[in-house]
Design a protein around this motif. Sequence first.
Motif, PDB file in Angstrom:
ATOM      1  N   LEU A  19       0.871  -1.242   0.064  1.00 52.95           N
ATOM      2  CA  LEU A  19       0.073   0.030  -0.094  1.00 52.95           C
ATOM      3  C   LEU A  19       0.982   1.245   0.031  1.00 52.95           C
ATOM      4  N   ARG A  20       1.906   1.466   0.662  1.00 53.69           N
ATOM      5  CA  ARG A  20       2.766   2.404   0.505  1.00 53.69           C
ATOM      6  C   ARG A  20       3.515   2.664  -0.515  1.00 53.69           C
ATOM      7  N   ASP A  21       3.853   1.413  -1.239  1.00 55.99           N
ATOM      8  CA  ASP A  21       4.581   1.558  -2.522  1.00 55.99           C
ATOM      9  C   ASP A  21       3.350   2.360  -3.440  1.00 55.99           C
ATOM     10  N   LEU A  22       2.171   2.193  -3.508  1.00 55.88           N
ATOM     11  CA  LEU A  22       1.191   2.927  -3.979  1.00 55.88           C
ATOM     12  C   LEU A  22       0.786   4.291  -3.705  1.00 55.88           C
ATOM     13  N   GLY A  23       1.628   4.688  -2.737  1.00 58.06           N
ATOM     14  CA  GLY A  23       1.590   6.010  -2.195  1.00 58.06           C
ATOM     15  C   GLY A  23       0.007   6.476  -1.087  1.00 58.06           C
ATOM     16  N   ALA A  24      -0.200   4.856  -0.795  1.00 56.57           N
ATOM     17  CA  ALA A  24      -1.552   5.135   0.035  1.00 56.57           C
ATOM     18  C   ALA A  24      -1.093   5.551   1.486  1.00 56.57           C
ATOM     19  N   ALA A  25      -2.301   6.223   2.411  1.00 53.07           N
ATOM     20  CA  ALA A  25      -2.033   6.530   3.754  1.00 53.07           C
ATOM     21  C   ALA A  25      -2.118   5.145   4.524  1.00 53.07           C
ATOM     22  N   VAL A  26      -1.420   4.727   5.330  1.00 52.90           N
ATOM     23  CA  VAL A  26      -1.528   3.564   5.977  1.00 52.90           C
ATOM     24  C   VAL A  26      -1.296   3.778   7.575  1.00 52.90           C
ATOM     25  N   LEU A  27      -1.972   3.016   8.404  1.00 54.15           N
ATOM     26  CA  LEU A  27      -1.518   3.088   9.884  1.00 54.15           C
ATOM     27  C   LEU A  27      -1.481   1.530   9.989  1.00 54.15           C
ATOM     28  N   VAL A  28      -0.210   1.096  10.718  1.00 51.23           N
ATOM     29  CA  VAL A  28       0.143  -0.234  10.783  1.00 51.23           C
ATOM     30  C   VAL A  28       0.188  -0.194  12.493  1.00 51.23           C
ATOM     31  N   GLU A  29      -0.831  -0.898  12.865  1.00 47.89           N
ATOM     32  CA  GLU A  29      -0.948  -1.299  14.386  1.00 47.89           C
ATOM     33  C   GLU A  29      -1.173  -2.671  14.556  1.00 47.89           C
ATOM     34  N   PRO A  30      -1.333  -3.159  15.989  1.00 54.14           N
ATOM     35  CA  PRO A  30      -1.351  -4.449  16.284  1.00 54.14           C
ATOM     36  C   PRO A  30      -3.016  -4.748  16.059  1.00 54.14           C
ATOM     37  N   PHE A  31      -3.101  -5.388  14.940  1.00 55.30           N
ATOM     38  CA  PHE A  31      -4.679  -5.490  14.462  1.00 55.30           C
ATOM     39  C   PHE A  31      -4.822  -6.738  13.850  1.00 55.30           C
ATOM     40  N   GLY A  32      -5.988  -7.539  13.900  1.00 57.41           N
ATOM     41  CA  GLY A  32      -6.137  -8.567  13.122  1.00 57.41           C
ATOM     42  C   GLY A  32      -5.826  -9.921  14.306  1.00 57.41           C
ATOM     43  N   PRO A  33      -6.455 -11.015  13.790  1.00 57.16           N
ATOM     44  CA  PRO A  33      -6.489 -12.282  14.636  1.00 57.16           C
ATOM     45  C   PRO A  33      -5.288 -12.621  15.566  1.00 57.16           C
ATOM     46  N   ASP A  34      -4.166 -12.596  14.643  1.00 55.54           N
ATOM     47  CA  ASP A  34      -2.983 -12.707  15.421  1.00 55.54           C
ATOM     48  C   ASP A  34      -2.660 -11.784  16.743  1.00 55.54           C
ATOM     49  N   HIS A  35      -3.263 -10.732  16.748  1.00 54.78           N
ATOM     50  CA  HIS A  35      -3.060  -9.804  17.918  1.00 54.78           C
ATOM     51  C   HIS A  35      -4.120  -9.645  18.727  1.00 54.78           C
ATOM     52  N   GLY A  36      -5.041 -10.376  18.511  1.00 59.08           N
ATOM     53  CA  GLY A  36      -6.325 -10.638  19.433  1.00 59.08           C
ATOM     54  C   GLY A  36      -7.344  -9.576  19.400  1.00 59.08           C
ATOM     55  N   THR A  37      -8.489  -9.822  19.887  1.00 58.15           N
ATOM     56  CA  THR A  37      -9.514  -8.874  19.687  1.00 58.15           C
ATOM     57  C   THR A  37      -9.593  -7.583  20.702  1.00 58.15           C
ATOM     58  N   ARG A  38      -8.871  -7.720  21.834  1.00 52.58           N
ATOM     59  CA  ARG A  38      -8.595  -6.666  22.899  1.00 52.58           C
ATOM     60  C   ARG A  38      -7.537  -5.462  22.183  1.00 52.58           C
ATOM     61  N   ALA A  39      -6.600  -6.067  21.562  1.00 47.70           N
ATOM     62  CA  ALA A  39      -5.691  -5.298  20.878  1.00 47.70           C
ATOM     63  C   ALA A  39      -6.201  -4.487  19.577  1.00 47.70           C
ATOM     64  N   SER A  40      -6.884  -5.276  18.948  1.00 47.95           N
ATOM     65  CA  SER A  40      -7.571  -4.906  17.565  1.00 47.95           C
ATOM     66  C   SER A  40      -8.370  -3.568  18.001  1.00 47.95           C
TER      67      SER A  40
END
Length: 352
Positions: free
Chosen positions: A50-71
């Motif tokens: 996404l960054r390579d396309l010039g998109a604005a990206v927030l990279v955070e602890p998010f998704g099943p691997d990080h769990g619901t509370r962190a997401s």
Amino acid sequence: MVLSPPTALWVVPVNNLAGVARHVLDVARAGVPGWRLVFLTPPGALPDALRDLGAAVLVEPFGPDHGTRASVASLRHAVRTLRPAVVHSHLSHADIVAALAVGRGTRLVTTEHGIARDDLVYHRSAAKARVMAGVHTARLRRFDAVIAVSRATADAMADKWRPRREVVVIPNGVDPVPPSTAGTGLRVLSLARLAPEKRLPMLLDGFAVLHREHPEARLTIAGTGEEEPTVRAHVDRLGLGDVVRLPGFVDPEAAMAEHDVLAMLSIWENCSYALLDAAARGLGVVASDVGGNPEQLPPRCLVDADDPDAVAAALATQGLDPAARPGLEDWPTVAGMCARIAEVYDGLGGAR
């Protein structure tokens, strides 16, 4: 005074370049007219692309691997920081987290990419399927707009989750490609995860019939997954080791350029990019008559996966008769898909 466009925060709980990532990257590349897009993802290959396309990206602890509370914490922080007019979630984890984390001032939109008629395709037991159906029925009450990638997907959602809002069907868009150089022949390609729902042993059974009638036929089963030992054992049982390859992950465009027919006999598909890309490039296509496939392909490309003779006959026709191949006419482009998404956003009262 020129007003800044409103922000739509796309919430994507995966970090790899498979599956829904194609949809996300296409939208990032084309843009949604009148809207600023920001993407929330876990760290990995997807945010890098996404960054390579010039998109604005927030990279955070998010998704099943990080769990619901962190997401939930990551999404709440993103909403407080960006104050988006719309949060648009993709895939089950993000849908549930969005329903839990986003307050009433922000509009919620969801796109469904992966429901199936058979509950056991995505759930290990009927009990878990019932629990998750209840969860999705509840979380949909929080959403202001609901999108599905095919009519079959929308119908399955209506039957299983009873959404209170009309489900808007917006198929995955595909742009035209240069005139195809695809030739005729019986080089058959499978581009799919090596998973039970892809029914690769049935493809092998059909290919075995084809190979008896056309010894020049070859099959490439590309991809990785838990079914690889099962598939390799089936190849050995059929005595096809000299004519079937399992190369693992391959570049899809390069693989399609080297084959004549794409085959996909899944238990269910919603709106397969592989089928769309193959049709757009002039390849032959053979697919199971399930889910969204009949919305993408003519009847001559659809088969009963349980009938190896029918599978073999369709592979032969699609490989050797260019006039029987489906092509891709009157299908939405990526820009057309994005314009439809903008219409959904613009139709949300107070979203701007």
